[in-house]
Write a protein that holds these residues in place. Structure first.
Motif, PDB file in Angstrom:
ATOM      1  N   ILE A 158     -14.016   1.556   1.928  1.00 48.00           N
ATOM      2  CA  ILE A 158     -13.177   0.603   2.657  1.00 48.00           C
ATOM      3  C   ILE A 158     -12.861   1.168   4.041  1.00 48.00           C
ATOM      4  O   ILE A 158     -12.115   2.148   4.160  1.00 48.00           O
ATOM      5  CB  ILE A 158     -11.878   0.299   1.896  1.00 48.00           C
TER       6      ILE A 158
ATOM      7  N   VAL B 273     -11.042   1.775   7.470  1.00 47.74           N
ATOM      8  CA  VAL B 273      -9.611   1.711   7.766  1.00 47.74           C
ATOM      9  C   VAL B 273      -9.357   1.905   9.258  1.00 47.74           C
ATOM     10  O   VAL B 273      -9.881   2.837   9.876  1.00 47.74           O
ATOM     11  CB  VAL B 273      -8.830   2.778   6.977  1.00 47.74           C
TER      12      VAL B 273
ATOM     13  N   THR C  58      -3.852   8.343   1.463  1.00 52.23           N
ATOM     14  CA  THR C  58      -4.262   6.971   1.151  1.00 52.23           C
ATOM     15  C   THR C  58      -5.482   6.563   1.969  1.00 52.23           C
ATOM     16  O   THR C  58      -6.418   5.943   1.450  1.00 52.23           O
ATOM     17  CB  THR C  58      -3.095   6.005   1.403  1.00 52.23           C
TER      18      THR C  58
ATOM     19  N   TYR D 188       0.788  -1.238   0.000  1.00 49.91           N
ATOM     20  CA  TYR D 188       0.000   0.000   0.000  1.00 49.91           C
ATOM     21  C   TYR D 188       0.819   1.285   0.000  1.00 49.91           C
ATOM     22  O   TYR D 188       0.296   2.370  -0.226  1.00 49.91           O
ATOM     23  CB  TYR D 188      -0.935   0.015   1.214  1.00 49.91           C
TER      24      TYR D 188
ATOM     25  N   ALA E 104      -6.359  -3.482  -0.743  1.00 51.70           N
ATOM     26  CA  ALA E 104      -7.436  -3.507   0.243  1.00 51.70           C
ATOM     27  C   ALA E 104      -8.695  -4.148  -0.321  1.00 51.70           C
ATOM     28  O   ALA E 104      -9.386  -4.899   0.376  1.00 51.70           O
ATOM     29  CB  ALA E 104      -7.729  -2.095   0.729  1.00 51.70           C
TER      30      ALA E 104
ATOM     31  N   PHE F 280      -5.648   0.751  -2.729  1.00 48.34           N
ATOM     32  CA  PHE F 280      -7.029   0.352  -2.990  1.00 48.34           C
ATOM     33  C   PHE F 280      -7.099  -1.045  -3.585  1.00 48.34           C
ATOM     34  O   PHE F 280      -7.933  -1.862  -3.188  1.00 48.34           O
ATOM     35  CB  PHE F 280      -7.724   1.348  -3.914  1.00 48.34           C
TER      36      PHE F 280
ATOM     37  N   LEU G 143      -9.134   5.420   0.446  1.00 48.03           N
ATOM     38  CA  LEU G 143      -9.791   4.152   0.749  1.00 48.03           C
ATOM     39  C   LEU G 143     -11.167   4.368   1.369  1.00 48.03           C
ATOM     40  O   LEU G 143     -12.160   3.754   0.945  1.00 48.03           O
ATOM     41  CB  LEU G 143      -8.922   3.322   1.699  1.00 48.03           C
ATOM     42  N   THR G 144     -11.226   5.209   2.379  1.00 42.90           N
ATOM     43  CA  THR G 144     -12.507   5.408   3.057  1.00 42.90           C
ATOM     44  C   THR G 144     -13.526   6.077   2.145  1.00 42.90           C
ATOM     45  O   THR G 144     -14.721   5.809   2.241  1.00 42.90           O
ATOM     46  CB  THR G 144     -12.331   6.232   4.340  1.00 42.90           C
TER      47      THR G 144
ATOM     48  N   ARG H 104     -13.952   5.380  -0.803  1.00 43.23           N
ATOM     49  CA  ARG H 104     -14.409   4.341  -1.717  1.00 43.23           C
ATOM     50  C   ARG H 104     -14.972   3.131  -0.971  1.00 43.23           C
ATOM     51  O   ARG H 104     -15.038   2.038  -1.511  1.00 43.23           O
ATOM     52  CB  ARG H 104     -13.264   3.933  -2.659  1.00 43.23           C
TER      53      ARG H 104
END
Length: 272
Positions: free
Chosen positions: A137, A139, A128, A94, A105, A102, A132-133, A135
Motif C-alpha cells: 500500500i 503511503v 504503521t 488508523y 487502507a 491496513f 502498510l508499505t 504489504r
C-alpha cells in the motif's frame, strides 16, 4: 496557459522520481466534476478529509468517516485519467495500530481504485507506514501542522518556531521517509524549516504553507478558485468563481421570476 497532454495515470514510483526535479502540482478534489476539470493540469489529486469542511460544512476534519472518504474517492478516481489520486485515511481509521490501518487502507484502495492513501503523523506513525508499505500500500505521509491533531496542537497554528519544535518535525520527516512513504505533505511550517526538510530527506516534499523550496505544492481547490469565504495566509486565489456563481444564479433567478426563462428555444414543441 499550457495544458499537458493526458497520458496514462502517474504512479507512486513516478512521483518519487520527481524528487529535486520539476515541482509536483497537487490539488484537492472531492467530486467527479472537479476531478475531470483538473486532471489534465495536475500531477496529483488529493481526496482530502478537508471535504468535511468544504463539502459538508463540518467545523473540522474530525467528523468525516471512512464511508464518506470512500464515496468521494470513488467519484474522483472514476473521472481522473492521468493524475495520481491519493485518498486521506480519516481520523480514527488508523491510529489504533498497524493492523487497523491496513484494514482501513485496504478498503480505501479496493473500493476507490486510488493509487495511495495519506495519513498524518511522523515518528509515532512510522511503524504503521512501514506495515502498510511492506504489504503493497503506497503511503503519502503528512507532518507539521496536522489538522486531525488540531485539538492537541491548540488550533491551526504554524509550526516549527523554536528549536524543540524544529527538531521534532525534522525527526518526523526522517522517520516517515525511512518507513517507506514515497512522498510527504509538509503543512504550516516556517519557510526555512520546509526548505531544510526538503534538503534532508530523499522523498518528495509537497508543501502547503511551507516553502517554495519544497518538491511540490498542494492547495484546496475551492480555496484557490475563490469559492470559500476565508482562507489561510498561505493560499493564493487564482480565480473568483464564488462571485461568478453568485452572478450566474442571480441572473437565473431574475429570469425565472420575470418569466423570461424558459424562453421558446428552451421548451419542447408538439410533434406533427
Amino acid at each position: 496557459m499550457s495544458t499537458p497532454t493526458p497520458n496514462r495515470r502517474l504512479t507512486a514510483p513516478a512521483i518519487l522520481s520527481r524528487k529535486g526535479g520539476t515541482p509536483i502540482v497537487m490539488v484537492t478534489a472531492y467530486s467527479a466534476t472537479m476531478a475531470r476539470l483538473v486532471d489534465p493540469l495536475v500531477d496529483m489529486i488529493l481526496v482530502g478529509d478537508s471535504l468535511a469542511m468544504v463539502e459538508h460544512g463540518m467545523p473540522s476534519t474530525l467528523g468525516v468517516g471512512l464511508e464518506l472518504m470512500i464515496a468521494h474517492g470513488r467519484a474522483v478516481v472514476s473521472a481522473a485519467q492521468s493524475a495520481f489520486v491519493t485518498v486521506d485515511l480519516p481520523f480514527g481509521a488508523y491510529e489504533a495500530g498497524p493492523a487497523d490501518a491496513f484494514r482501513a487502507a485496504a478498503r480505501v484502495m479496493a473500493e476507490t481504485g486510488c493509487g495511495a492513501v495519506k495519513l498524518e503523523g511522523g515518528v509515532h506513525m512510522a511503524e504503521t507506514i512501514a506495515f502498510l508499505t511492506g504489504r503493497g500500500i503506497p503511503v503519502v505521509a503528512h507532518i507539521g501542522l496536522t489538522p486531525q491533531a488540531v485539538n492537541a496542537l491548540g488550533g491551526f497554528r504554524s509550526q516549527g518556531h523554536d528549536e524543540t519544535a524544529r527538531a521534532k518535525i525534522l525527526a518526523d520527516a526522517a522517520a516517515v521517509a525511512e518507513a517507506g512513504a514515497f512522498a510527504v505533505v509538509v503543512e504550516g511550517v516556517v519557510a526555512p524549516l520546509g526548505a531544510e526538510i526538503t534538503e534532508a530527506i530523499t522523498i518528495p516534499t509537497i508543501g502547503i504553507g511551507a516553502s517554495s523550496a519544497c518538491d511540490g505544492q498542494v492547495l484546496v481547490l475551492e480555496d484557490l478558485l475563490g469559492l470559500t469565504d476565508r482562507v489561510p495566509r498561505f493560499v493564493k486565489r487564482y480565480g473568483d468563481l464564488g462571485k461568478a456563481v453568485s452572478e450566474a444564479v442571480g441572473a437565473y433567478a431574475d429570469e425565472v421570476r420575470s418569466r423570461a426563462f424558459p424562453a421558446e428555444e428552451h421548451t419542447y414543441k408538439p410533434r406533427g
